[in-house]
Scaffold this motif. Structure first.
Motif: not given
Ligand code: MG
Ligand code: ATP
Length: 710
Positions: A124-126, A173-175, A398-400
């Motif tokens: 997602k973040t990439e 990892s996005s926390r 939206l990156d959730i």
């Molecule tokens: Mg992420």
């Protein structure tokens, strides 16, 4: 969403632009013969994945499989290939989604949003970063705009340093959840942005599971920080020295270079307008968290906690700009205001450790929010920088966190999965309902598709008085003997007959075995999840003892001082609980998204080993289910892939029929009827609405397009 084919002079040249390799399997699942078969779905994904074709559509939804290797598909040349080009002209790509949203924004002047979902490590973040890069490269530029583009891009490394961590699932990892608006001027140039952040996983500051790390910034600072900086902060280079960094036993990660990342973050901080003082204040806080973690206690004869690490207090006092003795006392005492009087009582060892950790979490969590605010100030549109910006159009990303089901699920998973229920509601509202409404307004007879409306689950969680969050808050507020178990009992009483709720007590004999006494189970739209209530009250309360708050209010570190406001001490109203805050922020997010036109990117993680080329079918099947992809496809197939106003359709294809060429004198509707009859469209392939023709399958349109080419 712009109509994919034939509109606005966009030419479909699919056959020529795509190579044979591009067409391995089908590039749109809508074209699958056996579209109800999950096995066929997965086989198509697999075939394409083996050829490094990681993107496939379901209509206008993009499905992406993380390749876990660098593919040569994100170059400037690739970006150019997708710029201003129709969806089906080129192979599926997130640039196509990005470009399509951008064009809708420009041509229809309608706000857009791109919703990116998928489980941890799915990409997602990439994807978010690649979309931002696409806009940075392809959107019109000027010196001022370059600054804005730079800040938009540079906000990422900073947020990732403070909000991302190595977990077992993802080394980066996005926390926290992130929604980022990019604002465009009337020329289509980005002129500003705004970020909303959701539910940072603060517990990571004080505890990490085996094989996981704390937030990146701690290691970056120790590894990359210059000697005199570290000296000023009272830090040693070795992460093993810090209790908050040793729990996961993996300070070093082969895929991460903390030293390089430190340089990137330092540069990024200056791009987003941090001056030297602000950087020093910020890093002082990071260091103070590490020192807090090393504060130790011993019990005196009465069993009361005493601080045994004076050195730490000394550093903390300096870094946080507080009185050392005040902080020391605040860490081992608790103050309660009862009937207007202050009561001070000593803490035992366990309570003091709890208070220390609560302070570390509060300091870090609030600093993170401050950081987002600060970034927002730097991203905010400034007239002086981009003069002439009048009517704003906005594109949101939206990156959730995706749906989470672990062996052990707690309060955090409950919040995250609730968030996914809300996003599913949004999908239903924006996509399924609006699709059906269009058919109705066009007078098209069609079989409504059965889909599960998950509103019932959202209500179960968020309804006033009767919902799970309400009941949890009620227990949190109740003085006296409220515990996680009394919360569970209240839940059982209140929602006992709900079809989506189960506990050990409410379950039948057979199911009971699979439920612990401290658990409840929710039947989510994506499947069952069993939650343990242990820690629910504590996490929801998110308490920080009053005297620690007071100490922070007096801090001379400007950031801390800003984060802890005096009104918190005087305010009689109880602060909102964590779940209620989350519920309210989600409800605002839903409003924002509802006002925009959505596009979807569904990310899939191919294996748990973070390895290139491995396609783990069991894992993927699981995600196809949780992402609701089969239902998505079913709805898409049941509907009509394309719709086009009669005038536009006729204009484009009239040359294919002698009766409509060169000019059709009658109503466009009748002209189209003559035209499609001539083209041999079968009855099940299309429908004639009030103002538009609806075509069921893309292949019908492709054939017509091909005829144009000949
Ligand atoms: Mg992420
Ligand atoms: P989380 O929910 O944990 O934040 P995520 O969905 O945001 O997970 P990412 O951090 O975007 O996951 O991706 C995990 C890793 O997978 C990346 O660090 C990168 O190594 C790899 N990856 C993801 N997408 C791509 C891609 N398109 N090309 C190459 N590698 C990728």
């Amino acid at each position: 969403m712009l109509q994919a084919a034939g509109s606005d002079g966009i030419r479909l040249t699919m056959e020529s632009a795509l190579t044979a390799r591009d067409r391995v399997g089908v590039q749109d699942f809508v074209l699958l013969e056996n579209f109800t078969s999950e096995a066929a779905f997965i086989e198509n994904l697999r075939k394409r994945f083996k050829e490094n074709l990681i993107y496939t559509y379901i209509g206008s939804v993009l499905v992406s499989v993380n390749p876990y290797k660098d593919l040569e598909i994100y170059s400037k040349q690739h970006m150019e290939r997708y710029r201003g080009v129709s969806f089906y002209e080129v192979s599926p790509h997130l640039y196509a989604i990005a470009d399509n949203s951008y064009r809708s924004l420009r041509i229809e002047r309608k706000d857009q949003c791109i919703l990116i979902s998928g489980e941890s490590g799915a990409g997602k973040t990439e994807a978010t970063k690649k979309i931002l890069q696409y806009y940075a490269v392809t959107c019109p530029a000027s010196d001022q705009v370059e600054t804005v583009k730079d800040r938009l891009l540079q906000s990422n490394p900073v947020l990732e340093a403070f909000g991302n961590a190595k977990t077992l699932r993802n080394d980066n990892s996005s926390r926290f959840g992130k929604y980022m608006d990019v604002q465009f001027d009337y020329k289509g140039a980005p002129v500003g942005g705004h970020i909303l952040n959701y539910l940072l996983e603060k517990s990571r500051v004080v505890h990490q599971n085996h094989g996981e790390r704390n937030f990146h910034i701690f290691y970056q600072l120790l590894e990359g920080g210059e000697d005199d900086l570290l000296r000023r902060l009272g830090l040693e280079k070795n992460p093993q020295q810090y209790h908050y960094l040793v729990k996961g036993q993996c300070a070093r990660v082969s895929s991460i270079s903390d030293k390089n990342d430190w340089k990137v973050v330092r540069r990024a901080l200056s791009v987003i307008n941090f001056n030297d003082n602000e950087v020093e204040d910020l890093l002082s806080i990071v260091a103070s968290v590490l020192h807090l973690g090393n504060v130790q206690f011993a019990a005196d004869e009465q069993g009361n906690a005493q601080v045994t690490t004076e050195n730490q207090i000394k550093y903390l006092a300096r870094l946080l700009g507080v009185e050392g003795s005040v902080l020391r006392e605040a860490l081992i005492h608790k103050t309660i205001i009862a009937k207007g009087e202050e009561l001070v009582s000593p803490l035992n060892l366990e309570q003091a450790a709890y208070a220390r950790d609560a302070l570390a979490k509060a300091v870090y969590g609030r600093t993170f929010s401050w950081l987002v605010n600060k970034i927002n100030k730097s991203l905010a549109y400034k007239e002086a920088e981009c003069p002439g910006w009048r009517s704003a159009t906005v594109l949101g990303l939206l990156d959730i966190y995706g749906f989470e089901v672990f062996q052990h699920n707690s309060f955090e998973q409950f919040c995250i999965n609730y968030c996914n229920e809300k996003l599913q509601q949004l999908f239903i509202e924006l996509t399924l309902k609006s699709e059906q409404e269009e058919y109705e307004s066009e007078g098209i007879a069609w079989e409504p598709v059965q889909y599960f409306n998950n509103k019932i689950i959202c209500d179960l969680v968020e309804e006033k008085f009767k919902g799970i969050i309400s009941i949890l808050d009620e227990e949190c507020l109740r003085p006296g003997d409220a515990t996680d178990m009394t919360f569970l009992e209240k839940l059982e009483e209140t929602v006992k007959n709900h079809p989506h709720f189960l506990t050990h007590k409410l379950a039948d004999q057979k199911t009971r075995k699979s439920l612990g006494r401290e658990e409840f189970r929710l039947l989510h739209y994506a499947g069952e999840v069993t939650y343990s209530v242990t820690g629910f009250l504590d996490k929801n309360n998110d308490l920080l003892f009053r005297n620690l708050k007071e100490t922070m209010c007096n801090s001379e570190n400007p950031i801390i001082n800003h984060c802890f406001e005096r009104t918190e001490l005087t305010d009689k109203k109880r602060p909102e609980t964590a779940a209620t805050q989350f519920k309210n922020s989600l409800s605002k997010l839903m409003e924002i998204l509802m006002s925009k036109e959505p596009s979807y990117i569904r990310c899939i993680k191919p294996n748990d080993a973070k390895q290139a080329g491995r396609f783990d079918e069991v894992l993927i099947r699981h995600q196809v289910k949780y992402l609701g992809l089969m239902e998505n496809l079913r709805v898409r197939r049941a509907g009509f892939a394309y719709r086009r106003k009669y005038e536009i359709f006729l204009q484009r294809y009239k040359s294919l029929c002698s009766e409509t060429w060169p000019m059709w004198e009658g109503r466009p509707h009748d002209g189209v009827a003559v035209l499609v009859k001539h083209l041999g469209y079968k009855q099940e392939e299309y429908k004639m609405g009030r103002t538009k023709i609806f075509i069921r399958f893309p292949k019908t349109l492709f054939a017509t397009e091909d005829a144009l080419e000949i």
